[in-house]
Design an enzyme around this catalytic site. Structure first.
Site, PDB file in Angstrom:
ATOM      1  N   SER A  26       5.653   6.455  -0.132  1.00  0.00           N
ATOM      2  CA  SER A  26       7.023   6.037  -0.468  1.00  0.00           C
ATOM      3  C   SER A  26       7.773   5.499   0.750  1.00  0.00           C
ATOM      4  CB  SER A  26       7.800   7.202  -1.103  1.00  0.00           C
ATOM      5  OG  SER A  26       7.130   7.677  -2.254  1.00  0.00           O
ATOM      6  N   ARG A  27       7.052   4.932   1.691  1.00  0.00           N
ATOM      7  CA  ARG A  27       7.610   4.296   2.903  1.00  0.00           C
ATOM      8  C   ARG A  27       8.333   5.275   3.810  1.00  0.00           C
ATOM      9  NH1 ARG A  27       4.192   0.967   1.416  1.00  0.00           N
ATOM     10  NH2 ARG A  27       4.832  -0.681   2.840  1.00  0.00           N
ATOM     11  N   LEU A  28       8.110   6.591   3.635  1.00  0.00           N
ATOM     12  CA  LEU A  28       8.729   7.578   4.516  1.00  0.00           C
ATOM     13  C   LEU A  28       7.809   7.823   5.702  1.00  0.00           C
ATOM     14  CD1 LEU A  28      10.153  10.083   1.863  1.00  0.00           C
ATOM     15  CD2 LEU A  28      11.326   8.188   3.028  1.00  0.00           C
ATOM     16  N   HIS A  29       7.599   6.769   6.473  1.00  0.00           N
ATOM     17  CA  HIS A  29       6.634   6.800   7.568  1.00  0.00           C
ATOM     18  C   HIS A  29       7.109   7.700   8.713  1.00  0.00           C
ATOM     19  CE1 HIS A  29       5.175   3.489   5.281  1.00  0.00           C
ATOM     20  NE2 HIS A  29       6.095   2.639   5.697  1.00  0.00           N
ATOM     21  N   GLU A  49       0.856  -1.182   0.000  1.00  0.00           N
ATOM     22  CA  GLU A  49       0.000   0.000   0.000  1.00  0.00           C
ATOM     23  C   GLU A  49       0.896   1.238   0.000  1.00  0.00           C
ATOM     24  OE1 GLU A  49      -3.280   0.471  -0.030  1.00  0.00           O
ATOM     25  OE2 GLU A  49      -3.890  -1.639   0.029  1.00  0.00           O
TER      26      GLU A  49
END
Length: 545
Positions: A519-522, A337
């Site tokens: 972009s997985r930059l949580h 996701e």
């Protein structure tokens, strides 16, 4: 303290469970539920018994003719569930489909706009279930002049509200008020209506999904311009080998150009990736070979199910669509996701992690998430061997997080050897999770006693019956023991809390609040205890994702 909130949540869940039991009838039956008879001297319910919810109570007090109707409805639903389990699903001929529509819009009280709204919502729900936002955003809906086109217009409106970017090609607008109103609704949402001549030659460059809502089961003959050209464009797209490089094609009820009973007779039609059958699949759906076949028809009342002996799959939860057949195999490594969330910034969070947790928990409850108090509890024994399971949070305050269990369980054995544990709350719909680490102690006996007697009587009996984590020869052992206890306390007397059942409290030493981002930059904000000037305070720092 969140004990009160958790209690409210439990009652809310019980109400929701009762509603879900009645849901098939509420959604499919046209027979109104009669009110229960009034008894001026009805005794008040015992404080230890659960009164029946209204929907269930009506079943108990309803007159015999109504109960007979209910029994027939339940039998129809049972047949449908059985058929789904065995893989059998009824397919309709063109004549049967027309008759069912006529009866729905006649004696059963539906109107064409009712059915169109339900059909369009079903299509949108099926599309959203398979083609997730982020990877499939741009949608073209091609609408024909009839009811199938109206279904497409409704689906377009719902998909817009789901977050998709919509374009509609509606070459032969129907002048009737119903269709004009559907167009006005879309225009008010700034939906782009694209003339056929303005469509790009290569639809793959402009769209991720194309919804075919040109012709339904009543169509016969040869498609005329401009629909013949539009169908040919879909044919050209469907022969592209790699589906990842072309738009997904979704057909509403019938792939346009197919014969309603015989399918793609000449073999020259397009092959949709998804077919959303409405009411029940038509005979041509047997020839559908795409990966996604859904049914949208949660409006079919029991009289129709019974008369036409329809075997249809049960709908999951509150969904307006249900998959027919097996889901296609997927590459697990490709499942992902791309989260879209507001940023979680240091200057926006509460300085105390307990307050921040309560804020997020309240937002999860308000959002209507199912069991937001469910948490993964991880323990480890003295050898460091970990084990995890889901438990329910039953209270939280500045002293810690409370849950209840059997003191003879695996987790209890672990905690007796190693009091350190971790909790994880995962609120998928909000792209959030919270980790909590700390040490665990049993709650005072009076606290466990008080909570035990606040539980439903069935749960109290279940706690006594279950010697949690021990091996038993079969389910019937539990059922027999439960039945015996139920009889023993049938007079409504207080059920004693067993000594082997009670609560635990985890006292936190660390919190982490996680917010999923693109972009997985949580975002990851960690609270940990620090000594500052002789005082213990919570320190906030950001962790790299």
């Amino acid at each position: 303290m969140l004990t009160v909130a958790a209690s409210r949540l439990r009652n809310k869940s019980a109400t929701a469970a009762a509603f879900s039991l009645a849901m098939p009838f509420l959604l499919s039956s046209t027979v109104p539920t009669p009110p229960p008879p009034s008894h001026p001297r009805s005794p008040s319910p015992s404080p230890h018994s659960l009164p029946l919810p209204p929907a269930r109570r009506a079943l108990v007090t309803a007159p015999a003719p109504f109960l007979a109707l209910r029994r027939r409805a339940m039998a129809s639903l049972a047949v449908s569930a059985s058929a789904a389990a065995s893989g059998e699903v009824t397919h309709l001929s063109q004549r049967e489909a027309a008759e069912i529509d006529e009866q729905l819009m006649g004696q059963l009280g539906f109107s064409v706009d009712h059915l169109m709204e339900l059909a369009g919502l079903s299509v949108a729900a099926a599309v959203a279930e398979v083609y997730k936002l982020g990877e499939h955003t741009r949608v073209l809906v091609i609408c024909g002049p009839g009811n199938n086109g109206g279904d497409g217009l409704v689906a377009a409106r719902h998909l817009h509200h789901f977050g998709y970017k919509l374009s509609v090609c509606y070459p032969k607008r129907t002048p009737k008020p119903l269709y004009s109103g559907l167009c006005t609704q879309l225009e008010s949402l700034a939906t782009l209506f694209v003339p056929v001549e303005d469509l790009t030659e290569n639809l793959s460059e402009e769209f991720d999904i194309i919804i075919d809502a040109m012709f339904g089961f009543s169509f016969h003959g040869t498609p005329r311009p401009p629909f013949d050209d539009l169908i040919n464009r879909l044919v050209s797209l469907s022969v592209i080998g790699n589906s990842a490089k072309r738009p997904a094609i979704v057909s509403v009820d019938i792939p346009s150009g197919w014969h309603v009973e015989e399918g793609d007779v000449n073999g020259g039609g397009f092959k949709p990736d998804m077919l959303v059958s409405l009411t029940a699949p038509k005979l041509c759906a047997k020839k559908f070979t795409g990966p996604h076949h859904f049914l949208g028809g949660r409006f079919v009342p029991p009289p129709i199910l019974s008369k036409y002996k329809l075997h249809l799959p049960p709908y999951p939860g509150t969904s307006m669509c249900v998959r027919i057949g097996k889901a296609p195999s997927v590459d697990i490594s490709s499942l992902r996701e791309n989260y879209i969330s507001p940023e979680l910034l240091e200057n926006q969070v509460m300085p105390d992690p307990f307050d921040q947790f309560v804020r997020w928990f309240d937002e999860a409850v308000t959002a209507g998430l199912r069991e937001p108090n469910a948490m993964a509890l991880t323990t480890a024994n003295k050898e460091g061997k970990p084990s995890s399971r889901m438990v329910l949070l039953k209270g939280v305050d500045k002293q810690g997080f409370v849950w209840y269990t059997n003191y003879g369980s695996q987790k209890a054995h672990d905690l007796s050897e190693n009091p350190n544990a971790a909790l994880l709350f995962y609120w998928n719909e909000m792209n959030r999770q919270v980790r909590v680490e700390g040490s665990v102690q049993k709650v005072p006996e009076e606290e466990s006693e008080k909570y035990f007697h606040s539980r439903p009587r069935g749960s109290q009996l279940g706690a006594i019956v279950s010697k949690q984590s021990t091996v038993i020869p079969g389910r019937e052992v539990l059922q027999q023991a439960y039945k015996e206890l139920e009889q023993k306390y049938s007079d409504g007397s207080m059920i004693p809390k067993p000594d082997y059942w009670g609560g635990y409290r985890l006292t936190p030493k660390l919190f982490e609040f996680w917010q999923g981002q693109q972009s997985r930059l949580h975002d990851r904000l960690q609270y940990s205890l620090r000594e500052v000037n002789g005082s213990t305070v919570w320190h906030i720092e950001r962790l790299s994702p």
